[in-house]
Design a protein around this motif. Structure first.
Motif: not given
Length: 303
Positions: A62-65, A70-71, A177-178, A182-187
């Motif tokens: 959940k923290a990663t999402l 947010l980003l 946080v992975n 993080l890099g993929v889901f923010q896309l």
């Protein structure tokens, strides 16, 4: 080679791609609106990343999402500044002013963490600030008011990107946080937010011709997908201030591309600014304390 130096070199390669991206965005905007372009590049990047790395995306926390979402909100404003800025000012100005993240990052970091940046960072930031000024101001060192709207949007891009760097730095240090996820889901989130805005303000569509598909795909795969994933992973090993200074070279690369492909000629003053930008990178990367130790050890051995 240290992990920090490897991370910085990876980020430098990304910066080169982003320098090229301003010209490619300018080409792509001939066919589609800004929100449509950003929706295309981020959603295509997310789709490619998700297909190629699906096993690594399972069991996301959940923290990663949360941090990804947010980003993504911050990145929407970053790319509003960058893409709309290109429409109202020169490619060179957009690239140079978006590079102001190198100034905003240590300033915001000092405010947030209530600590003064070290002397080397202050020196590098000052050099970068002077360099950006020489690159962007008129020959009489005054603001070019004809480009003011685009310049202000580009400055907003630099400010918001500094916020992105600081949030990313905080996120990747958390155990739950992975960085890769993080890099993929923010896309995906950024693409979805831009798609909503495209439906509100534009008529979203895919590129309509091969000569538009080419820059959009390059923007999506290299300048977006690979770039933001590498940034999230690399920031485990380097600081937001380092990243901000490295990314300031984006302004130089953007100016070179604008000169070669868009015939935007730099003045002698601008070349001095570019030289200062390059020098600031080397000053940031060199560990003068370590060099002094090596020199002292060598002198002691000779004695």
């Amino acid at each position: 080679m240290s992990k920090q130096l490897k991370a910085d070199l990876m980020l430098l390669l990304i910066t080169l791609g982003w320098g090229v991206s301003y010209y490619l965005v300018d080409l792509s905007l001939e066919d589609m609106g800004s929100f449509t372009l950003n929706a295309n590049r981020f959603l295509i990047a997310f789709a490619v990343a998700a297909v190629l790395s699906f096993p690594k995306l399972r069991n996301v926390s959940k923290a990663t999402l949360m941090y990804s979402a947010l980003l993504s909100v911050v990145l929407v404003f970053v790319y509003i500044g960058a893409t709309f800025g290109i429409q109202y000012t020169t490619l060179s100005n957009t690239g140079f002013l978006c590079g102001l993240s190198v100034i905003f990052t240590p300033i915001l970091s000092s405010i947030i963490y209530r600590r003064l940046p070290d002397r080397k960072v202050i020196f590098v930031v000052t050099m970068s600030f002077i360099g950006i000024g020489l690159l962007t101001l008129t020959d009489s060192l005054t603001i070019n008011y004809a480009n003011l709207k685009g310049d202000l949007l580009s400055i907003m891009c630099g400010f918001m990107y500094a916020i992105d760097l600081l949030i990313t730095e905080k996120a990747v240090k958390k155990d739950d946080v992975n960085p890769f996820q993080l890099g993929v889901f923010q896309l995906g989130f950024t693409g979805a937010f831009n798609l909503v805005l495209a439906f509100v303000f534009e008529v979203p569509h895919l590129p309509t011709s091969p000569h538009i598909w080419a820059p959009v795909l390059f923007l999506a795969v290299f300048c977006t997908g690979i770039a933001f994933i590498v940034q999230a992973v690399a920031q485990q090993y380097t600081s937001a201030s380092h990243v901000g200074v490295i990314f300031s070279l984006e302004t130089l690369f953007a100016g070179i591309i604008a000169f070669v492909f868009a015939n935007e000629v730099l003045t002698a003053k601008s070349y001095v600014g570019a030289a200062l930008m390059i020098t600031s990178i080397f000053v940031m990367e060199i560990d003068f304390g370590e060099l002094k130790k090596i020199k002292m050890n060598k002198m002691n051995q000779e004695q």
